[in-house]
Design an enzyme around this catalytic site. Structure first.
Site, mmCIF file in Angstrom:
data_model
loop_
_atom_site.group_PDB
_atom_site.id
_atom_site.type_symbol
_atom_site.label_atom_id
_atom_site.label_comp_id
_atom_site.label_asym_id
_atom_site.label_seq_id
_atom_site.Cartn_x
_atom_site.Cartn_y
_atom_site.Cartn_z
ATOM 1 N N ASP A 49 -19.662 -29.004 56.547
ATOM 2 C CA ASP A 49 -19.394 -27.731 57.241
ATOM 3 C C ASP A 49 -18.623 -26.745 56.357
ATOM 4 O O ASP A 49 -18.140 -25.724 56.825
ATOM 5 C CB ASP A 49 -18.632 -27.986 58.556
ATOM 6 C CG ASP A 49 -17.257 -28.629 58.323
ATOM 7 O OD1 ASP A 49 -16.866 -28.848 57.146
ATOM 8 O OD2 ASP A 49 -16.553 -28.896 59.325
ATOM 9 N N ASP B 105 -4.730 -34.684 51.480
ATOM 10 C CA ASP B 105 -4.643 -34.905 52.922
ATOM 11 C C ASP B 105 -4.498 -36.387 53.277
ATOM 12 O O ASP B 105 -4.655 -37.260 52.435
ATOM 13 C CB ASP B 105 -5.877 -34.309 53.630
ATOM 14 C CG ASP B 105 -7.194 -34.586 52.880
ATOM 15 O OD1 ASP B 105 -7.207 -35.452 51.984
ATOM 16 O OD2 ASP B 105 -8.194 -33.942 53.200
ATOM 17 N N HIS C 188 -15.777 -27.345 54.601
ATOM 18 C CA HIS C 188 -14.315 -27.477 54.534
ATOM 19 C C HIS C 188 -13.870 -28.032 53.180
ATOM 20 O O HIS C 188 -14.600 -28.780 52.533
ATOM 21 C CB HIS C 188 -13.762 -28.341 55.686
ATOM 22 C CG HIS C 188 -14.084 -29.810 55.592
ATOM 23 N ND1 HIS C 188 -14.680 -30.505 56.610
ATOM 24 C CD2 HIS C 188 -13.886 -30.719 54.602
ATOM 25 C CE1 HIS C 188 -14.829 -31.765 56.253
ATOM 26 N NE2 HIS C 188 -14.353 -31.931 55.027
ATOM 27 N N GLU D 270 -10.658 -27.083 58.338
ATOM 28 C CA GLU D 270 -11.913 -26.973 59.076
ATOM 29 C C GLU D 270 -12.277 -25.502 59.298
ATOM 30 O O GLU D 270 -11.408 -24.629 59.142
ATOM 31 C CB GLU D 270 -11.765 -27.680 60.429
ATOM 32 C CG GLU D 270 -11.442 -29.167 60.312
ATOM 33 C CD GLU D 270 -12.629 -30.009 59.845
ATOM 34 O OE1 GLU D 270 -13.564 -29.454 59.225
ATOM 35 O OE2 GLU D 270 -12.619 -31.229 60.085
HETATM 36 C C1 F6R Z 1 -10.752 -35.487 51.348
HETATM 37 C C2 F6R Z 1 -11.216 -34.100 51.321
HETATM 38 C C3 F6R Z 1 -12.446 -33.698 52.047
HETATM 39 C C4 F6R Z 1 -13.704 -34.267 51.406
HETATM 40 C C5 F6R Z 1 -14.947 -33.825 52.168
HETATM 41 C C6 F6R Z 1 -16.202 -34.434 51.586
HETATM 42 O O1 F6R Z 1 -9.567 -35.630 50.608
HETATM 43 O O2 F6R Z 1 -10.583 -33.307 50.709
HETATM 44 O O3 F6R Z 1 -12.544 -32.299 52.076
HETATM 45 O O4 F6R Z 1 -13.782 -33.829 50.080
HETATM 46 O O5 F6R Z 1 -14.843 -34.176 53.504
HETATM 47 O O6 F6R Z 1 -16.195 -35.810 51.779
HETATM 48 P P1 F6R Z 1 -17.229 -36.752 50.978
HETATM 49 O O7 F6R Z 1 -16.838 -36.636 49.560
HETATM 50 O O8 F6R Z 1 -17.000 -38.114 51.527
HETATM 51 O O9 F6R Z 1 -18.574 -36.189 51.238
#
Ligand code: F6R
Length: 270
Positions: free
Chosen positions: A136, A67, A138, A143
């Site tokens: 959450d 992403d 995701h 989301e």
């Molecule tokens: C980013 C992604 C997101 C993160 C998630 C957790 O490329 O895929 O799904 O893995 O938001 O973020 P952190 O690792 O910062 O807790």
């Protein structure tokens, strides 16, 4: 899902790096799916160490990131392109032309997302997809409520994600509202997933993903439909899992199988 629980995130990240290294050695032209955020940082450090100290060769590897924030160019310190260059690509011998990240400045989003999917197909699909999880539930920026069949597309960030990521931007009001993200359907087509989660703030998401019902409200739970997911958690993130004893039993069997100790597993008995 195969569940591996390590005492801490460093041990879990080393284990994750072993899976990456095994693939890169076996298939030097493999395709890796990359994630950003705090979760994969130790894994990336270990990949850099393996490159520097053990000569792990990334020169033929291709990568596709999950992403990118809409509106941020590669020079923006919070863009995922900047993050990947800084934390991995500039420190290993990967060809920059082999690294792909959605372009947050694209104007024709639909065409850009279609092309991104096509590039993944043309590369032969993703061999190993690295995933973190949001509090959450995701994965990528899918989301809660995202279609479990979704493809790469534009997505509005949930308020929980904006709150979680505000620390990087210096305030919630500075976090972009939109992102381009691979879909759940795209992720499910990867050949293997490494699903990482560390820390107590991920415990609920891990429990819901691994042992909860499959639901679009926890998009990571769609991984239960994937043919080969390896969940790698530290103790804190795994603490709400109720089938921990069974996961440990599976790891014992797996290790005996890998060591060829078949008799101890009753293989070849009468
Ligand atoms: C980013 C992604 C997101 C993160 C998630 C957790 O490329 O895929 O799904 O893995 O938001 O973020 P952190 O690792 O910062 O807790």
């Amino acid at each position: 899902m195969r569940v591996i629980i390590e005492p801490d995130s460093a041990a879990a990240s080393r284990r994750a790096a072993c899976f990456v290294a095994e693939l890169v050695r076996k298939k030097p032209e493999c395709v890796l799916g990359m994630a950003t955020g705090s979760t994969p940082l130790l894994l990336y450090q270990e990949m850099i160490r393996l490159h520097r100290e053990e000569g792990l060769d990334f020169s033929h590897v291709k990568t596709f990131n999950l992403d990118e924030y809409v509106g941020l160019g590669p020079a923006h310190p919070q863009s995922y392109r900047f993050f990947m260059n800084q934390n991995l690509f500039s420190q290993i011998n990967i060809d920059p032309n082999h690294t792909h990240i959605p372009d947050g400045r694209a104007l024709d989003f639909e065409a850009h997302c279609r092309l991104y999917e096509q590039k993944i197909k043309d590369a032969g699909g993703i061999d190993l997809q690295i995933l973190g999880v949001g509090s959450d539930g995701h994965i990528a920026f899918n989301e809660p409520g995202s279609s479990l069949g979704s493809r790469t597309r534009l997505k509005t960030l949930a308020s929980e994600t904006i709150r979680d990521n505000a620390r990087y931007f210096g305030g919630e009001d500075k976090v972009p509202r939109l992102a381009i993200t691979m879909g759940i359907g795209t992720i499910l087509e990867s050949h293997r997933c490494l699903f990482l989660a560390f820390g107590p703030h991920k415990a609920t998401a891990v429990r819901d993903t691994v042992e909860g019902p499959i639901t679009a409200q926890v998009t990571a739970s769609a991984l239960q439909l994937h043919r080969e997911v390896i969940g790698l958690f530290d103790e804190a993130a795994a603490r709400l899992l109720v089938r921990r004893d069974y996961y440990a039993e599976v790891e014992i069997s797996q290790s005996l199988l890998e060591q060829g100790r078949h008799r101890e597993l009753g293989i070849g008995g009468v």
